[in-house]
Write a protein that holds these residues in place. Sequence first.
Motif, PDB file in Angstrom:
ATOM      1  N   ASN A  53      20.306  44.162  19.640  1.00 15.12           N
ATOM      2  CA  ASN A  53      20.043  43.150  20.658  1.00 15.12           C
ATOM      3  C   ASN A  53      19.051  42.121  20.126  1.00 15.12           C
ATOM      4  N   LYS A  54      18.007  42.594  19.472  1.00  9.54           N
ATOM      5  CA  LYS A  54      16.990  41.694  18.929  1.00  9.54           C
ATOM      6  C   LYS A  54      17.583  40.808  17.826  1.00  9.54           C
ATOM      7  N   ILE A  55      18.389  41.381  16.954  1.00 11.36           N
ATOM      8  CA  ILE A  55      19.033  40.616  15.886  1.00 11.36           C
ATOM      9  C   ILE A  55      19.937  39.539  16.490  1.00 11.36           C
ATOM     10  N   ALA A  56      20.688  39.907  17.532  1.00 11.37           N
ATOM     11  CA  ALA A  56      21.588  38.945  18.184  1.00 11.37           C
ATOM     12  C   ALA A  56      20.800  37.789  18.796  1.00 11.37           C
ATOM     13  N   ARG A  57      19.663  38.102  19.442  1.00 13.99           N
ATOM     14  CA  ARG A  57      18.853  37.039  20.049  1.00 13.99           C
ATOM     15  C   ARG A  57      18.245  36.124  18.998  1.00 13.99           C
ATOM     16  N   ILE A  58      17.816  36.694  17.869  1.00 15.48           N
ATOM     17  CA  ILE A  58      17.271  35.875  16.783  1.00 15.48           C
ATOM     18  C   ILE A  58      18.366  34.976  16.214  1.00 15.48           C
ATOM     19  N   ALA A  59      19.556  35.542  15.986  1.00 14.69           N
ATOM     20  CA  ALA A  59      20.669  34.756  15.446  1.00 14.69           C
ATOM     21  C   ALA A  59      21.055  33.629  16.396  1.00 14.69           C
ATOM     22  N   TRP A  60      21.098  33.921  17.697  1.00 15.75           N
ATOM     23  CA  TRP A  60      21.437  32.882  18.684  1.00 15.75           C
ATOM     24  C   TRP A  60      20.410  31.760  18.643  1.00 15.75           C
ATOM     25  N   LYS A  61      19.134  32.108  18.599  1.00 16.11           N
ATOM     26  CA  LYS A  61      18.062  31.104  18.576  1.00 16.11           C
ATOM     27  C   LYS A  61      18.174  30.226  17.326  1.00 16.11           C
ATOM     28  N   LEU A  62      18.458  30.844  16.188  1.00 15.95           N
ATOM     29  CA  LEU A  62      18.590  30.073  14.955  1.00 15.95           C
ATOM     30  C   LEU A  62      19.785  29.131  15.009  1.00 15.95           C
ATOM     31  N   MET A  63      20.879  29.593  15.593  1.00 20.41           N
ATOM     32  CA  MET A  63      22.066  28.735  15.701  1.00 20.41           C
ATOM     33  C   MET A  63      21.834  27.577  16.658  1.00 20.41           C
ATOM     34  N   VAL A  64      21.139  27.823  17.761  1.00 23.32           N
ATOM     35  CA  VAL A  64      20.903  26.785  18.766  1.00 23.32           C
ATOM     36  C   VAL A  64      19.932  25.726  18.256  1.00 23.32           C
ATOM     37  N   THR A  65      18.850  26.167  17.601  1.00 27.02           N
ATOM     38  CA  THR A  65      17.811  25.221  17.177  1.00 27.02           C
ATOM     39  C   THR A  65      18.060  24.656  15.787  1.00 27.02           C
ATOM     40  N   GLY A  66      18.866  25.319  14.973  1.00 31.17           N
ATOM     41  CA  GLY A  66      19.100  24.859  13.608  1.00 31.17           C
ATOM     42  C   GLY A  66      17.969  25.212  12.655  1.00 31.17           C
ATOM     43  N   GLU A  67      17.028  26.037  13.100  1.00 33.07           N
ATOM     44  CA  GLU A  67      15.915  26.447  12.250  1.00 33.07           C
ATOM     45  C   GLU A  67      16.395  27.408  11.176  1.00 33.07           C
ATOM     46  N   ARG A  68      15.540  27.634  10.177  1.00 33.01           N
ATOM     47  CA  ARG A  68      15.802  28.637   9.156  1.00 33.01           C
ATOM     48  C   ARG A  68      15.009  29.883   9.514  1.00 33.01           C
ATOM     49  N   TYR A  69      15.537  31.033   9.164  1.00 36.71           N
ATOM     50  CA  TYR A  69      14.845  32.296   9.441  1.00 36.71           C
ATOM     51  C   TYR A  69      13.661  32.443   8.499  1.00 36.71           C
ATOM     52  N   ARG A  70      12.514  32.779   9.063  1.00 39.98           N
ATOM     53  CA  ARG A  70      11.301  32.989   8.275  1.00 39.98           C
ATOM     54  C   ARG A  70      10.840  34.427   8.503  1.00 39.98           C
ATOM     55  N   ALA A  71      11.157  35.286   7.570  1.00 40.55           N
ATOM     56  CA  ALA A  71      10.725  36.681   7.680  1.00 40.55           C
ATOM     57  C   ALA A  71       9.231  36.768   7.428  1.00 40.55           C
ATOM     58  N   ASN A  72       8.579  37.615   8.178  1.00 36.97           N
ATOM     59  CA  ASN A  72       7.141  37.853   8.018  1.00 36.97           C
ATOM     60  C   ASN A  72       6.311  36.590   8.182  1.00 36.97           C
ATOM     61  N   SER A  73       6.727  35.696   9.047  1.00 38.21           N
ATOM     62  CA  SER A  73       5.916  34.502   9.259  1.00 38.21           C
ATOM     63  C   SER A  73       4.722  34.869  10.137  1.00 38.21           C
ATOM     64  N   ILE A  74       3.555  34.530   9.672  1.00 39.64           N
ATOM     65  CA  ILE A  74       2.317  34.863  10.366  1.00 39.64           C
ATOM     66  C   ILE A  74       1.704  33.557  10.875  1.00 39.64           C
ATOM     67  N   PRO A  75       1.351  33.486  12.173  1.00 43.93           N
ATOM     68  CA  PRO A  75       0.713  32.280  12.676  1.00 43.93           C
ATOM     69  C   PRO A  75      -0.585  31.976  11.923  1.00 43.93           C
ATOM     70  N   LEU A  76      -0.899  30.699  11.769  1.00 37.59           N
ATOM     71  CA  LEU A  76      -2.072  30.293  11.002  1.00 37.59           C
ATOM     72  C   LEU A  76      -3.364  30.849  11.562  1.00 37.59           C
ATOM     73  N   ARG A  77      -3.473  30.997  12.865  1.00 33.38           N
ATOM     74  CA  ARG A  77      -4.726  31.504  13.422  1.00 33.38           C
ATOM     75  C   ARG A  77      -4.992  32.949  12.992  1.00 33.38           C
ATOM     76  N   GLU A  78      -3.928  33.743  12.722  1.00 34.62           N
ATOM     77  CA  GLU A  78      -4.132  35.106  12.253  1.00 34.62           C
ATOM     78  C   GLU A  78      -4.545  35.130  10.782  1.00 34.62           C
ATOM     79  N   VAL A  79      -4.047  34.175  10.003  1.00 37.05           N
ATOM     80  CA  VAL A  79      -4.400  34.093   8.602  1.00 37.05           C
ATOM     81  C   VAL A  79      -5.859  33.690   8.449  1.00 37.05           C
ATOM     82  N   ALA A  80      -6.323  32.745   9.285  1.00 35.24           N
ATOM     83  CA  ALA A  80      -7.679  32.249   9.203  1.00 35.24           C
ATOM     84  C   ALA A  80      -8.716  33.269   9.670  1.00 35.24           C
ATOM     85  N   ALA A  81      -8.314  34.220  10.493  1.00 30.80           N
ATOM     86  CA  ALA A  81      -9.263  35.188  11.072  1.00 30.80           C
ATOM     87  C   ALA A  81      -9.736  36.220  10.090  1.00 30.80           C
TER      88      ALA A  81
END
Length: 101
Positions: A73-101
């Motif tokens: 279910n999670k994979i399907a939702r991620i795939a749908w979101k990528l198809m709708v927005t045209g974004e590329r999949y970013r595995a292990n993407s960490i928000p900048l605020r977590e990196v700075a902390a």
Amino acid sequence: WMGLTPKDHSTGGKVRLGIITRAGDELLRSVLVAGATALLRHVRAGKGNNANAWLLELLKRKPPKLVAVAVANKIARIAWKLMVTGERYRANSIPLREVAA
């Protein structure tokens, strides 16, 4: 509808979820579940070094087949979101605020 979510029997503001439905494309659903099952076998064998904490906690609480459907279910939702927005999949993407902390 892909048949990877519980059937909804809600009424009057009270949420009642039923069994996992089998609506939608059977081939797509089976491929997603097979992929999720392969991922779980890899993680349970100790080879999933970068396994998601969500997945590990879910495996502790729920049966493996149910977790496979949840991952599918999670994979399907991620795939749908990528198809709708045209974004590329970013595995292990960490928000900048977590990196700075």
